[in-house]
Every structure is written in structure tokens, then in C-alpha cells.
Design a protein around this motif. Structure first.
Motif, PDB file in Angstrom:
ATOM      1  N   THR A   1     -49.314 -17.016  -5.328  1.00  0.00           N
ATOM      2  CA  THR A   1     -49.306 -17.174  -3.860  1.00  0.00           C
ATOM      3  C   THR A   1     -47.904 -17.422  -3.340  1.00  0.00           C
ATOM      4  O   THR A   1     -47.496 -16.857  -2.321  1.00  0.00           O
ATOM      5  CB  THR A   1     -50.230 -18.317  -3.422  1.00  0.00           C
ATOM      6  OG1 THR A   1     -49.912 -19.484  -4.181  1.00  0.00           O
ATOM      7  CG2 THR A   1     -51.681 -17.959  -3.642  1.00  0.00           C
TER       8      THR A   1
ATOM      9  N   LEU B   1     -45.823 -15.192  -0.789  1.00  0.00           N
ATOM     10  CA  LEU B   1     -45.275 -15.793   0.440  1.00  0.00           C
ATOM     11  C   LEU B   1     -43.776 -15.513   0.539  1.00  0.00           C
ATOM     12  O   LEU B   1     -43.276 -15.118   1.599  1.00  0.00           O
ATOM     13  CB  LEU B   1     -45.529 -17.305   0.438  1.00  0.00           C
ATOM     14  CG  LEU B   1     -44.952 -18.043   1.646  1.00  0.00           C
ATOM     15  CD1 LEU B   1     -45.734 -17.689   2.899  1.00  0.00           C
ATOM     16  CD2 LEU B   1     -44.967 -19.543   1.436  1.00  0.00           C
TER      17      LEU B   1
ATOM     18  N   VAL C   1     -54.036 -19.550  -1.031  1.00  0.00           N
ATOM     19  CA  VAL C   1     -54.163 -18.265  -0.339  1.00  0.00           C
ATOM     20  C   VAL C   1     -54.319 -18.499   1.162  1.00  0.00           C
ATOM     21  O   VAL C   1     -53.697 -17.803   1.986  1.00  0.00           O
ATOM     22  CB  VAL C   1     -55.365 -17.469  -0.902  1.00  0.00           C
ATOM     23  CG1 VAL C   1     -55.618 -16.230  -0.060  1.00  0.00           C
ATOM     24  CG2 VAL C   1     -55.112 -17.089  -2.347  1.00  0.00           C
ATOM     25  N   VAL C   2     -55.131 -19.516   1.514  1.00  0.00           N
ATOM     26  CA  VAL C   2     -55.321 -19.837   2.933  1.00  0.00           C
ATOM     27  C   VAL C   2     -53.984 -20.202   3.567  1.00  0.00           C
ATOM     28  O   VAL C   2     -53.650 -19.736   4.666  1.00  0.00           O
ATOM     29  CB  VAL C   2     -56.338 -20.994   3.097  1.00  0.00           C
ATOM     30  CG1 VAL C   2     -56.321 -21.522   4.524  1.00  0.00           C
ATOM     31  CG2 VAL C   2     -57.725 -20.531   2.725  1.00  0.00           C
TER      32      VAL C   2
ATOM     33  N   THR D   1     -48.343 -16.539   7.240  1.00  0.00           N
ATOM     34  CA  THR D   1     -48.027 -15.152   7.585  1.00  0.00           C
ATOM     35  C   THR D   1     -48.552 -14.809   8.970  1.00  0.00           C
ATOM     36  O   THR D   1     -47.850 -14.185   9.778  1.00  0.00           O
ATOM     37  CB  THR D   1     -48.610 -14.202   6.531  1.00  0.00           C
ATOM     38  OG1 THR D   1     -48.218 -14.674   5.237  1.00  0.00           O
ATOM     39  CG2 THR D   1     -48.101 -12.795   6.720  1.00  0.00           C
ATOM     40  N   LEU D   2     -49.789 -15.245   9.244  1.00  0.00           N
ATOM     41  CA  LEU D   2     -50.359 -14.966  10.568  1.00  0.00           C
ATOM     42  C   LEU D   2     -49.556 -15.665  11.649  1.00  0.00           C
ATOM     43  O   LEU D   2     -49.241 -15.084  12.686  1.00  0.00           O
ATOM     44  CB  LEU D   2     -51.817 -15.428  10.622  1.00  0.00           C
ATOM     45  CG  LEU D   2     -52.810 -14.546   9.863  1.00  0.00           C
ATOM     46  CD1 LEU D   2     -54.216 -15.112   9.979  1.00  0.00           C
ATOM     47  CD2 LEU D   2     -52.768 -13.115  10.389  1.00  0.00           C
TER      48      LEU D   2
ATOM     49  N   THR E   1     -51.806 -17.139   3.984  1.00  0.00           N
ATOM     50  CA  THR E   1     -52.342 -16.320   5.071  1.00  0.00           C
ATOM     51  C   THR E   1     -52.007 -16.947   6.426  1.00  0.00           C
ATOM     52  O   THR E   1     -51.580 -16.248   7.355  1.00  0.00           O
ATOM     53  CB  THR E   1     -53.870 -16.180   4.923  1.00  0.00           C
ATOM     54  OG1 THR E   1     -54.163 -15.831   3.577  1.00  0.00           O
ATOM     55  CG2 THR E   1     -54.408 -15.127   5.861  1.00  0.00           C
TER      56      THR E   1
END
Lengths: 95, 191, 241
Positions: B47, B51, C33-34, C40-41, C37
Motif C-alpha cells: 500500500t 501511495l 488500502v482505505v 488519493t481521492l 484510497t
């Protein structure tokens, strides 16, 4: 809050250095089969390093090993920033 | 305060517990169960790697681009404002100049007009004065003539009166010329 | 009362084996992962409008960028520029992990020592490698205090080495202990709410609300501290004070 934050930080620094010292001592003893001697020596070295860390954290020199060669290095934002979440104001004379 | 103290104590406790990672403690603390380490580290690497790539390749260049663009725009606008300011100052200066010019010209015109008016006035005054003078002189001449005529009339009258008075008194004819000269003498004597 | 440590339990969601190594997708991985995400969002949607005069989201994205950029500039100097994306990613990752962890029923992966230690050791090794590449053997003068009598060197050098090696340990313990202690306390007080009922339940509830506010602050602060210490270590390696 500031005082307690400081106390907590000092605790972390002390414990971390002590843990590393003890770890190195145990490892060397295990490797060289020298009984408790390295453990004892590195326990004290770890304690000393911990105090050094605490001293540096408290005097705002940061966690850099070695002594600052130039006096102005002493003003770098060290861990004392923990209480203020503002941007690092006066940094080291960067480059 | 209490909150902080409890916190500190707990932090110390957990920090200390991290050192002897014994299986007895692992039962209580999920953090000290080594069987969970591999999946966590692997997924951390995945992850965080994703990122990092997303940040380095997509997000940060985009933000940097916008910030750069804004700085450029601000610089440009500042520069434009600067030139506009200089222009405005120039215009103000030109205006000031024109103003001063006009004022000076107006002053000149005014002076001219005043001067011309004064000259005209003076001329007309002089003309009037001359005419009046001439009139006065004419009148004076008329008066003098009339007086002379009157004086001459008086003399003639006096001479005639004296002549006839002498004739009546003396009973003899007196020479008219002598009478006239005597009257003249008397008149002169009387002023 | 529920075990206040149960919230730190790792549960496997998708069992995966990679060459005999357990690489299962767990709740910890899920929240990583959250977090990625969400970051990134936050950054791409915030910047989507791409306006010269930023809206609320865009200015928050820009603010975070400027914040880390000035931190790197002030503490490392211009030579720290290549490491800016890494430091930015690190800050956002920890910050979002801490903040998302405050949402009830979520999981805080920064409350696991192995995660914080993995991050700290990565920073530590990376910084050390950068220092050695840039300065060669001169990098080790970091352990030789100048202005100290040479007689003291045999004693001081080991102390300095232990002090240096304690960096990743203190870095990881600080973050992990703060996150774990905070979450444990929240859970402990929350556990008192229901048993104390309507009469007494409001007291721990109020404490919990206050604590949540406090934890919010700690979440930001710890992300900041981890990042600024990374900057300071990087500065040591690059500029060898």
C-alpha cells in the motif's frame, strides 16, 4: 499538557535507548557466548544513551548524535515541536 | 491532567511491554503476536508503495503545477499592475502638465485682454481729453472774442457818449479821434 | 465489558500464501488500502477543479502540500527536494491512518508496533544509506563528537551508536504507544457507559467525547512528529552537521 507531553517523550527516549542497549548486549552475549557481560555493559551504555537522548530532546538540539559543531545548530527545531503543530519555523540553516 | 497521567502511565506500560516479547503477553496484546507481522508488513509495503507512486507521479506534480501556475499568474498580475501604475503616473503627470500649460495660457490671454482693455481705455480717455480740451479752447476763444467784441462795443459806446457829452457840455465839436484816445486811456487806466 | 484490547485484534479477511509466507489480506491491510484510497481521492478530487482560486478541498490539498514542502525546505534544505514525495506520502499515510482510526469500529494500523517499526526502520535504513552514499566513511564522524577529549571517545562512541540505533525504536514506540494508549482509553471509558446506565453513564460518555477531541489532536501531532523527525534525520545524513 506541555509538561506531561515532555515527560512522555522523555520516557520514550529513555526506554528506546535502554531497549536498544539491552538488545545489543543480549545479541553480543549470545553470539560470543560471553555470559552476562555485554548485557551489563550495554545496559549502562543504553542508559547513558537514553539520558543523552533525553538531554537532547529537552535542550531542543534534536536527536542528532554527536555534538553540534556550530552553535546555531543548537536552535534547530527538535522534538520540542511536539507541543506545537505549527510548521517548522526556524529550521536549521538548511543548505 | 488526569487524562494525561493515565495516558503516560499506559504509554510507559505498553512501551515496557514491547521489550520482552514473551508468548504470555502476546496472548493479551494482539500487537505482540508474531504471526500477524508478515501480512501486515507485506501489505504495508504494497500500500505504501502504491501511495508513493501515486503521490510522486500523479498527485504532487498536479498540485505543484497549480501552485506554480498561480505564482506565475500572481507575478504576471503584479507586473501588469506595476506597468499600469507607471502608466497612470505618466498620465497624471501629462495631465498636470497640460493643466499648468492651460493655466499659463489662460493667464497670458487674460493679461493680454486686460492690457488691451487698459490701452483702449487710456486711448479713449486721451481722445476724449483732447476733444474736450479742443472744445474748451474753442469755447474760451469764443468767449474771448465775445469779450473783445463787447469791450470794443463799450469803447465805441463810451467814446460816442463822451463825444456827445463833450459836444453838449462844451458846445463845440470835439475831434472824434481825440475822444477815442482819451477813452482808451481811461479804460486802460481802469483796467 | 468488552476487552479494550479486542479492537487491536488482527482478523484475516482473505487468506493468501506467498511461497510459504503468510500474506493474508487482513483488517489491517484493508485499512491501509482505505487510507491510500482516501488520500488519493482527497488529493485528486480536491485538485480536479484545478482552479486558480481554490475551493475548500483544493486549498486543503494545497495546504498539506505547502506544509510538508516548507517542512522539508526548512529542515533539510534544497537538497531534500528529491525526498519530498516520500516524506509527503509518509505524513499523509500516518495522518490518514490515525484519523480514520478514530472512526468507531474502524481499525488503526498505526497502533501496531510492527507497522510503525517497519516504517521507522525504513526511514532509518534509508537515511543511513543516503548518508553513507553522500559522505562515504565521513558519515561515521556523526558518532565522533568533536570538541570532546579523545580519552572520552571509547566511551562516547558506543553511547552515540546506541543513541543512533535507538532512533527507529523511539520513533516507532512513540507513534504506536500514543495510538494504542489513546484507543485503549477510549474503549475503556466507552465500556463504562452502558453498565453505568442512564444515571451514571453520562460521565464516561463526556470523558469519551473529550478524549476523542484530544485524540484528534494527538493523531495530527503524531503524524507531524514522525515526519519532522524523519526530516531531521535526513538533514543529519545530507548535511552532516
Amino acid at each position: 499538557m506541555s509538561g506531561l507531553g515532555m515527560a512522555f517523550r522523555i520516557g520514550t527516549e529513555l526506554v528506546a535507548a535502554l531497549a536498544v542497549g539491552v538488545g545489543i548486549g543480549l545479541l553480543l552475549d549470545h553470539w560470543l557466548d560471553t555470559g552476562p557481560w555485554f548485557l551489563v555493559v550495554f545496559f549502562f551504555l543504553g542508559a547513558a544513551a537514553g539520558m543523552l537522548n533525553v538531554y537532547r530532546a529537552a535542550s531542543g538540539i534534536g536527536l542528532a548524535p554527536g555534538f553540534p559543531q556550530r552553535p546555531e545548530k543548537g536552535t534547530e527545531p527538535g522534538e520540542e515541536k511536539e507541543e506545537h503543530d505549527g510548521p517548522a519555523g526556524t529550521g536549521r540553516p538548511g543548505n | 491532567m488526569v487524562m494525561g497521567t493515565v495516558r503516560t502511565a499506559l504509554a510507559f506500560a505498553t512501551g515496557a511491554m514491547a521489550l520482552p516479547a514473551g508468548p504470555a503477553l502476546a496472548a493479551g496484546l494482539p500487537q505482540l503476536d508474531p504471526s500477524t507481522y508478515a501480512p501486515q508488513v507485506i501489505w504495508l509495503a504494497i500500500t505504501f508503495g502504491v501511495l508513493y507512486v501515486l503521490m510522486a507521479r500523479v498527485a504532487l506534480p498536479r498540485i505543484g503545477h497549480v501552485l506554480e501556475e498561480r505564482r506565475h499568474k500572481i507575478d504576471r498580475n503584479l507586473k501588469m499592475a506595476e506597468t499600469l501604475k507607471v502608466d497612470a503616473e505618466d498620465a497624471a503627470e501629462a495631465y498636470e502638465g497640460a493643466m499648468a500649460d492651460a493655466r499659463a495660457r489662460a493667464g497670458n490671454v487674460l493679461g493680454d485682454v486686460r492690457e488691451r482693455a487698459a490701452k483702449e481705455t487710456a486711448e479713449r480717455q486721451a481722445e476724449l481729453g483732447a476733444r474736450l480740451h479742443a472744445d474748451i479752447q474753442e469755447a474760451e476763444a469764443g468767449i474771448a472774442e465775445a469779450r473783445d467784441k463787447a469791450v470794443a462795443g463799450i469803447r465805441d459806446l463810451a467814446a460816442e457818449v463822451a463825444h456827445s457829452a463833450a459836444e453838449k457840455l462844451a458846445g463845440e465839436t470835439v475831434d472824434a479821434g481825440a475822444v477815442r484816445s482819451a477813452v482808451d486811456a481811461v479804460l486802460k487806466e481802469r483796467g | 465489558m468488552a476487552n479494550p484490547l479486542a479492537q487491536f485484534e488482527i482478523t484475516t479477511l482473505v487468506p493468501i500464501q506467498l511461497g510459504g509466507v503468510d500474506a493474508s489480506f487482513t483488517n489491517s491491510g484493508l485499512f491501509m488500502v482505505v487510507a491510500v484510497t482516501a488520500i488519493t481521492l482527497f488529493l485528486t478530487l480536491g485538485m480536479r477543479a484545478h482552479r486558480l482560486v481554490p475551493g475548500r478541498w483544493q486549498s486543503m490539498a494545497e495546504l498539506s502540500y505547502e506544509f510538508i514542502a516548507s517542512m522539508v525546505r526548512d529542515n533539510v534544505g534544497t537538497e531534500g527536494r528529491p525526498y519530498f514525495p516520500f516524506i509527503f506520502s509518509l505524513f499523509m499515510f500516518i495522518l490518514f491512518a490515525n484519523l480514520i482510526g478514530l472512526v468507531p469500529y474502524s481499525f488503526t494500523f498505526t497502533s501496531h508496533i510492527i507497522v510503525t517499526f517497519a516504517m521507522a526502520i525504513t526511514v532509518f535504513l534509508g537515511v543511513t544509506v543516503i548518508g553513507i552514499i553522500r559522505h562515504g566513511l565521513r558519515f561515521f564522524t556523526l558518532f565522533l563528537p568533536s570538541g570532546v577529549p579523545m580519552v572520552m571517545a571509547p566511551l562516547l562512541i558506543p553511547i552515540e551508536i546506541v543513541s543512533y540505533l535507538s532512533r527507529p525504536v523511539s520513533l516507532s514506540i512513540r507513534l504506536f504507544a500514543n495510538m494504542m494508549a489513546g484507543h485503549t482509553m477510549l474503549k475503556v471509558f466507552a465500556g463504562f457507559v452502558v453498565p453505568l446506565g442512564i444515571l451514571g453513564g453520562w460521565a464516561p460518555l463526556a470523558v469519551d467525547v473529550a478524549l476523542t477531541g484530544f485524540e484528534f489532536l494527538v493523531a495530527v501531532l503524531q503524524a507531524y512528529v514522525f515526519t519532522i523527525l524523519t526530516c531531521l534525520y535526513l538533514n543529519d545524513a545530507i548535511n552532516l552537521h
